[in-house]
Design a protein around this motif. Structure first.
Motif, short mmCIF file in Angstrom:
data_model
loop_
_atom_site.label_atom_id
_atom_site.label_comp_id
_atom_site.label_asym_id
_atom_site.label_seq_id
_atom_site.Cartn_x
_atom_site.Cartn_y
_atom_site.Cartn_z
N GLY A 86 -122.44 27.77 57.87
CA GLY A 86 -122.57 28.02 56.85
C GLY A 86 -121.61 27.04 56.03
N SER A 87 -121.55 25.53 56.20
CA SER A 87 -120.81 24.48 55.78
C SER A 87 -120.32 24.35 54.69
N GLY A 88 -121.78 24.43 54.43
CA GLY A 88 -122.78 23.09 53.17
C GLY A 88 -121.88 24.29 52.33
N ALA A 89 -121.58 26.09 51.93
CA ALA A 89 -121.13 26.15 51.01
C ALA A 89 -119.82 26.12 50.79
N TRP A 90 -118.90 25.09 51.03
CA TRP A 90 -117.79 25.69 50.59
C TRP A 90 -117.48 23.37 50.69
N ALA A 91 -118.03 22.74 50.86
CA ALA A 91 -118.49 21.14 50.94
C ALA A 91 -117.93 20.52 49.04
N GLY A 92 -117.61 20.06 49.14
CA GLY A 92 -116.82 19.91 47.40
C GLY A 92 -118.40 18.71 46.85
N ASN A 93 -118.81 18.18 48.23
CA ASN A 93 -119.72 17.40 47.05
C ASN A 93 -121.26 18.23 47.25
N GLY A 94 -121.20 19.99 47.56
CA GLY A 94 -122.03 20.63 48.12
C GLY A 94 -123.29 20.98 46.53
N VAL A 95 -124.39 21.24 47.03
CA VAL A 95 -124.94 20.90 45.69
C VAL A 95 -124.54 21.98 44.33
N VAL A 96 -124.18 23.30 44.76
CA VAL A 96 -124.30 24.01 43.82
C VAL A 96 -122.58 23.20 43.32
N GLN A 97 -121.56 22.76 43.90
CA GLN A 97 -120.25 22.17 43.68
C GLN A 97 -120.95 20.81 42.01
N GLN A 98 -121.86 20.57 42.36
CA GLN A 98 -122.83 19.30 41.68
C GLN A 98 -123.05 19.74 40.78
N ALA A 99 -124.09 20.91 40.89
CA ALA A 99 -124.46 21.13 39.59
C ALA A 99 -123.62 22.66 38.58
N VAL A 100 -122.74 22.80 39.12
CA VAL A 100 -121.05 23.29 38.25
C VAL A 100 -121.42 22.37 37.25
N ARG A 101 -120.81 21.20 38.21
CA ARG A 101 -119.67 20.20 36.99
C ARG A 101 -120.82 19.45 36.31
N ALA A 102 -122.31 19.71 36.56
CA ALA A 102 -123.29 18.68 35.80
C ALA A 102 -123.36 19.11 34.41
N ILE A 103 -124.02 21.00 34.98
CA ILE A 103 -123.76 22.37 33.79
C ILE A 103 -122.88 22.09 32.46
N LYS A 104 -121.28 22.32 33.28
CA LYS A 104 -120.49 22.26 32.48
C LYS A 104 -119.67 20.69 31.83
N ASP A 105 -120.69 20.25 32.45
CA ASP A 105 -120.64 19.02 31.32
C ASP A 105 -122.07 18.95 30.26
N ALA A 106 -123.07 19.41 30.95
CA ALA A 106 -124.12 19.21 29.22
C ALA A 106 -124.13 20.34 28.35
N ALA A 107 -123.43 21.79 29.09
CA ALA A 107 -123.11 22.67 28.46
C ALA A 107 -121.96 23.55 28.55
N PRO A 108 -120.53 23.45 27.73
CA PRO A 108 -119.41 23.66 28.78
C PRO A 108 -118.74 24.77 27.60
N ASP A 109 -120.48 25.15 26.67
CA ASP A 109 -120.01 26.44 26.54
C ASP A 109 -120.10 27.59 27.59
#
Ligand code: PBG
Length: 315
Positions: A86-109
């Motif tokens: 399940g190495s995709g789970a902790w990939a630095g550029n994994g899909v959840v990791q990317q989504a977290v960054r994008a969401i924190k950008d779009a809606a920081p609060d």
């Protein structure tokens, strides 16, 4: 006949005045399924109205949810490739990791919660690494630690270990002393996860999850699991599913008095949607009644696929 309970039911104003449980958008958390690509919006057949979204669309959706006043989102990832660990789970550029960054950008609060589990990322679909056809609890823990750390580094506000591995909360707490942990403490081996497994492409390829998720017949065991998670450092505890386990929600709230969430799962959504679509039930009233019952039972907030609609209906 001195006591006339109907007196207080006579007008809407009186009913409002004495109403004990209220539902507000703050109490709702919306699950989002994120997958690789751009412009992807795949409908999930068993969950009409729910989609697998690519990162930028998930971020746009999260911003819209934030404008509705919703309390938070919880993210699930569908990786481009799966493997035995399940190495995709902790990939630095994994899909959840990317989504977290994008969401924190779009809606920081907006509160961003991540599901910390391996089942969406393993080729066999189980929630941990296998040894001799069984999930090896203790070899799974370091992988959950890496996953949780990668989510926190991406900016997740809360991490939520959901695999029912013993010691998972302690393991995550050890590596993340200052990140809130939402523990899926009492997660039952439930048939109501069926539609989610289609949505997250995470059904086990053999066997089932009864060797790690809880027996639906037990409630003392839920109290024991929750007690352990609190000792291990959980900040919020969660009961899952919600509707068939309201007694557990109530018992947990009374026993521990700590922040408590309930997860109204995919099968609960599918049932209400299906009956609503056929016109067999008034969907809006049914959803609000069910969500109110979960709060009345003792949940401080509810993870629900109806979060968007319910936020509009209660705003
Ligand atoms: C495990 C996980 C599951 C759900 C959330 N996290 C399912 C499972 O045990 O297969 C189910 C949620 C739902 O049914 O809505 N990572």
């Amino acid at each position: 006949m001195n006591q006339r309970p109907r007196n207080l039911r006579r007008t809407a104003a009186l009913r409002r005045l004495v109403r004990q449980t209220s539902l507000s958008p703050d109490d709702l958390v919306m699950p989002l399924f994120v997958r690789a690509g751009r412009g992807v919006r795949n409908p999930i057949a068993s969950m009409p109205g729910q989609f697998q979204l690519s990162v930028e669309l998930a971020a746009r959706e999260a911003a819209a949810l934030h404008r509705l006043g919703i309390g938070g989102v919880i993210l699930f990832g569908i990786p481009p490739r799966k493997d035995a660990r399940g190495s995709g789970a902790w990939a630095g550029n994994g899909v959840v990791q990317q989504a977290v960054r994008a969401i924190k950008d779009a809606a920081p609060d907006l509160a961003v919660i991540t599901d910390v589990c391996l089942c969406e990322y393993t080729s066999h679909g189980h929630c941990g690494v296998l040894r001799g056809g069984e999930v090896d609890n203790d070899r799974t823990l370091p992988l959950l630690q890496k996953t949780a750390v990668s989510h926190a580094e991406a900016g997740a506000d809360v991490v939520a270990p959901s695999g029912m591995m013993d010691g998972a909360v302690r393991a995550v707490r050890e590596v993340l002393p200052e990140t809130p942990i939402l523990a899926y403490s009492a997660k039952y081996a439930s048939v109501f996860y069926g539609p989610f497994r289609e949505a997250a492409e995470s059904a086990p390829k053999f066997g089932d999850r009864s060797a790690y998720q809880m027996d639906p017949a037990n409630s003392d065991e839920a109290i024991r699991e929750i007690g352990l998670d609190i000792q291990e450092g959980a900040d919020i505890i969660m009961i899952k599913p919600a509707l068939a386990y309201l007694d557990v929600v109530r018992r947990a709230k009374e026993t521990f008095g700590c922040p408590l969430a309930a997860y109204s799962v995919s099968g609960e959504y599918a049932m209400l949607r299906a009956a609503g679509e056929r016109g067999w039930i008034d969907e809006r009233r049914a959803v609000l009644e069910v969500l109110t019952s979960v709060k009345r039972a003792g949940a401080d907030f509810i993870v629900t696929y109806f979060a968007r609609e319910a936020a509009r209906w209660t705003a």
